[in-house]
Design a protein around this motif. Structure first.
Motif, PDB file in Angstrom:
ATOM      1  N   GLU A 162       0.831  -1.211   0.000  1.00 27.90           N
ATOM      2  CA  GLU A 162       0.000   0.000   0.000  1.00 27.90           C
ATOM      3  C   GLU A 162       0.861   1.253   0.000  1.00 27.90           C
ATOM      4  O   GLU A 162       0.598   2.207  -0.741  1.00 27.90           O
ATOM      5  CB  GLU A 162      -0.938   0.001   1.206  1.00 27.90           C
ATOM      6  CG  GLU A 162      -1.943  -1.130   1.224  1.00 27.90           C
ATOM      7  CD  GLU A 162      -2.902  -1.098   0.042  1.00 27.90           C
ATOM      8  OE1 GLU A 162      -3.338   0.004  -0.349  1.00 27.90           O
ATOM      9  OE2 GLU A 162      -3.218  -2.180  -0.490  1.00 27.90           O
ATOM     10  N   LEU A 163       1.890   1.273   0.845  1.00 29.43           N
ATOM     11  CA  LEU A 163       2.781   2.437   0.905  1.00 29.43           C
ATOM     12  C   LEU A 163       3.542   2.619  -0.407  1.00 29.43           C
ATOM     13  O   LEU A 163       3.689   3.750  -0.906  1.00 29.43           O
ATOM     14  CB  LEU A 163       3.760   2.301   2.065  1.00 29.43           C
ATOM     15  CG  LEU A 163       3.153   2.475   3.459  1.00 29.43           C
ATOM     16  CD1 LEU A 163       4.143   2.018   4.524  1.00 29.43           C
ATOM     17  CD2 LEU A 163       2.726   3.912   3.687  1.00 29.43           C
TER      18      LEU A 163
ATOM     19  N   ILE B 200       8.945   2.158   6.073  1.00 32.37           N
ATOM     20  CA  ILE B 200       8.982   3.585   5.743  1.00 32.37           C
ATOM     21  C   ILE B 200       9.225   3.738   4.256  1.00 32.37           C
ATOM     22  O   ILE B 200      10.073   3.047   3.690  1.00 32.37           O
ATOM     23  CB  ILE B 200      10.093   4.311   6.526  1.00 32.37           C
ATOM     24  CG1 ILE B 200       9.908   4.112   8.032  1.00 32.37           C
ATOM     25  CG2 ILE B 200      10.110   5.801   6.183  1.00 32.37           C
ATOM     26  CD1 ILE B 200      11.078   4.587   8.868  1.00 32.37           C
ATOM     27  N   LEU B 201       8.469   4.629   3.629  1.00 33.45           N
ATOM     28  CA  LEU B 201       8.687   4.965   2.222  1.00 33.45           C
ATOM     29  C   LEU B 201       8.850   6.459   2.075  1.00 33.45           C
ATOM     30  O   LEU B 201       8.153   7.226   2.725  1.00 33.45           O
ATOM     31  CB  LEU B 201       7.524   4.489   1.350  1.00 33.45           C
ATOM     32  CG  LEU B 201       7.844   3.125   0.746  1.00 33.45           C
ATOM     33  CD1 LEU B 201       7.317   2.022   1.555  1.00 33.45           C
ATOM     34  CD2 LEU B 201       7.442   3.072  -0.676  1.00 33.45           C
ATOM     35  N   TYR B 202       9.776   6.826   1.228  1.00 27.68           N
ATOM     36  CA  TYR B 202      10.017   8.233   0.914  1.00 27.68           C
ATOM     37  C   TYR B 202       9.712   8.433  -0.561  1.00 27.68           C
ATOM     38  O   TYR B 202      10.156   7.646  -1.398  1.00 27.68           O
ATOM     39  CB  TYR B 202      11.482   8.606   1.161  1.00 27.68           C
ATOM     40  CG  TYR B 202      11.895   8.510   2.604  1.00 27.68           C
ATOM     41  CD1 TYR B 202      11.788   9.608   3.455  1.00 27.68           C
ATOM     42  CD2 TYR B 202      12.399   7.320   3.120  1.00 27.68           C
ATOM     43  CE1 TYR B 202      12.175   9.519   4.779  1.00 27.68           C
ATOM     44  CE2 TYR B 202      12.789   7.230   4.443  1.00 27.68           C
ATOM     45  CZ  TYR B 202      12.674   8.332   5.266  1.00 27.68           C
ATOM     46  OH  TYR B 202      13.061   8.228   6.573  1.00 27.68           O
TER      47      TYR B 202
ATOM     48  N   VAL C   8      -6.682   1.343   2.873  1.00 23.61           N
ATOM     49  CA  VAL C   8      -6.429  -0.073   3.195  1.00 23.61           C
ATOM     50  C   VAL C   8      -5.295  -0.179   4.212  1.00 23.61           C
ATOM     51  O   VAL C   8      -5.379  -0.963   5.161  1.00 23.61           O
ATOM     52  CB  VAL C   8      -6.141  -0.896   1.925  1.00 23.61           C
ATOM     53  CG1 VAL C   8      -5.710  -2.314   2.271  1.00 23.61           C
ATOM     54  CG2 VAL C   8      -7.364  -0.917   1.017  1.00 23.61           C
ATOM     55  N   LEU C   9      -4.252   0.623   4.037  1.00 25.84           N
ATOM     56  CA  LEU C   9      -3.154   0.643   5.008  1.00 25.84           C
ATOM     57  C   LEU C   9      -3.689   0.950   6.398  1.00 25.84           C
ATOM     58  O   LEU C   9      -3.313   0.287   7.372  1.00 25.84           O
ATOM     59  CB  LEU C   9      -2.094   1.675   4.623  1.00 25.84           C
ATOM     60  CG  LEU C   9      -1.002   1.873   5.679  1.00 25.84           C
ATOM     61  CD1 LEU C   9      -0.066   0.677   5.719  1.00 25.84           C
ATOM     62  CD2 LEU C   9      -0.250   3.160   5.438  1.00 25.84           C
ATOM     63  N   ALA C  10      -4.556   1.942   6.508  1.00 24.84           N
ATOM     64  CA  ALA C  10      -5.116   2.310   7.808  1.00 24.84           C
ATOM     65  C   ALA C  10      -5.828   1.120   8.454  1.00 24.84           C
ATOM     66  O   ALA C  10      -5.684   0.885   9.659  1.00 24.84           O
ATOM     67  CB  ALA C  10      -6.074   3.490   7.662  1.00 24.84           C
ATOM     68  N   CYS C  11      -6.550   0.354   7.660  1.00 23.99           N
ATOM     69  CA  CYS C  11      -7.252  -0.832   8.190  1.00 23.99           C
ATOM     70  C   CYS C  11      -6.268  -1.902   8.660  1.00 23.99           C
ATOM     71  O   CYS C  11      -6.453  -2.503   9.717  1.00 23.99           O
ATOM     72  CB  CYS C  11      -8.186  -1.410   7.126  1.00 23.99           C
ATOM     73  SG  CYS C  11      -9.561  -0.342   6.691  1.00 23.99           S
ATOM     74  N   VAL C  12      -5.222  -2.136   7.876  1.00 21.57           N
ATOM     75  CA  VAL C  12      -4.208  -3.144   8.234  1.00 21.57           C
ATOM     76  C   VAL C  12      -3.523  -2.748   9.539  1.00 21.57           C
ATOM     77  O   VAL C  12      -3.402  -3.557  10.469  1.00 21.57           O
ATOM     78  CB  VAL C  12      -3.161  -3.307   7.112  1.00 21.57           C
ATOM     79  CG1 VAL C  12      -2.007  -4.185   7.565  1.00 21.57           C
ATOM     80  CG2 VAL C  12      -3.803  -3.855   5.854  1.00 21.57           C
TER      81      VAL C  12
ATOM     82  N   MET D  30       6.300   8.431   4.464  1.00 19.73           N
ATOM     83  CA  MET D  30       5.121   7.688   4.928  1.00 19.73           C
ATOM     84  C   MET D  30       5.621   6.499   5.728  1.00 19.73           C
ATOM     85  O   MET D  30       6.645   5.919   5.395  1.00 19.73           O
ATOM     86  CB  MET D  30       4.304   7.180   3.739  1.00 19.73           C
ATOM     87  CG  MET D  30       3.752   8.263   2.848  1.00 19.73           C
ATOM     88  SD  MET D  30       2.809   7.577   1.472  1.00 19.73           S
ATOM     89  CE  MET D  30       4.095   6.792   0.510  1.00 19.73           C
ATOM     90  N   TRP D  31       4.880   6.118   6.760  1.00 20.60           N
ATOM     91  CA  TRP D  31       5.349   5.020   7.589  1.00 20.60           C
ATOM     92  C   TRP D  31       4.185   4.210   8.153  1.00 20.60           C
ATOM     93  O   TRP D  31       3.060   4.689   8.249  1.00 20.60           O
ATOM     94  CB  TRP D  31       6.204   5.517   8.744  1.00 20.60           C
ATOM     95  CG  TRP D  31       5.438   6.315   9.760  1.00 20.60           C
ATOM     96  CD1 TRP D  31       4.801   5.843  10.875  1.00 20.60           C
ATOM     97  CD2 TRP D  31       5.196   7.718   9.743  1.00 20.60           C
ATOM     98  NE1 TRP D  31       4.200   6.866  11.544  1.00 20.60           N
ATOM     99  CE2 TRP D  31       4.430   8.030  10.870  1.00 20.60           C
ATOM    100  CE3 TRP D  31       5.558   8.750   8.874  1.00 20.60           C
ATOM    101  CZ2 TRP D  31       4.008   9.325  11.149  1.00 20.60           C
ATOM    102  CZ3 TRP D  31       5.147  10.030   9.155  1.00 20.60           C
ATOM    103  CH2 TRP D  31       4.381  10.303  10.285  1.00 20.60           C
TER     104      TRP D  31
END
Length: 172
Positions: free
Chosen positions: A73-74, A101-103, A128-132, A154-155
């Protein structure tokens, strides 16, 4: 005059050298990887495959499902938003917690209205990331990248116990 012999100290002792007799296998606490990926449609899949191999090698296969979902997702969001040719991925495990972490190179907007609109779009892309992360009892977010190139960081922070239980039916 006596001869003096000096040698450069070995950074790693024999137990940590790959292929050395008696070498220790990677442990969970040794997990610290960084990847630079092209900002392309294929990169989230590459990141997910790499994460599976990395987690297996470090004995963290029990957190694979949650980690791979969060990373995918990130990475998809980073590749979508960045104007740069590359995105940067960091995968670390410390103190029972996995950090993904993604930049990306998308600069944070200085205009408050543009910043709010962009944050809304990014937040929507990370539903979806928030749900996971919620299912794992972790936390996630995004903000300014503090690196010299700027952009957005983002992390997702996934506690091992929560990530281990991710996707399992209640009571199983």
């Amino acid at each position: 005059m006596p001869a003096t012999v000096t040698t450069c100290p070995d950074h790693l002792d024999v137990r940590h050298r790959r292929g050395a007799p008696g070498a220790l296998p990677p442990s969970a606490e040794d997990l610290a990887y960084s990847l630079t990926l092209p900002a392309s449609l294929a990169s989230p899949a590459v990141a997910r495959r790499a994460a599976r191999v990395i987690l297996q090698a470090h004995g963290l296969q029990d957190v694979t499902d949650a980690t791979v979902q969060a990373l995918g997702e990130l990475a998809a969001c980073a590749c979508r938003f960045t104007p740069a040719a590359e995105v940067y991925v960091s995968l670390r495990y410390r103190d029972g917690t996995l950090r993904v972490i993604l930049y990306d190179g998308h600069p944070r907007h200085t205009n408050p209205r543009l910043a709010a609109a962009c944050d809304t779009r990014r937040r929507a892309a990370l539903r979806v990331l928030a749900c996971v992360v919620r299912a794992c009892g972790g936390e996630w977010g995004f903000g300014d990248a503090r690196e010299p190139g700027g952009g957005t960081r983002m992390w997702a922070v996934l506690p091992r116990q929560g990530a281990r239980e991710y996707g399992k039916a209640p009571g199983s």
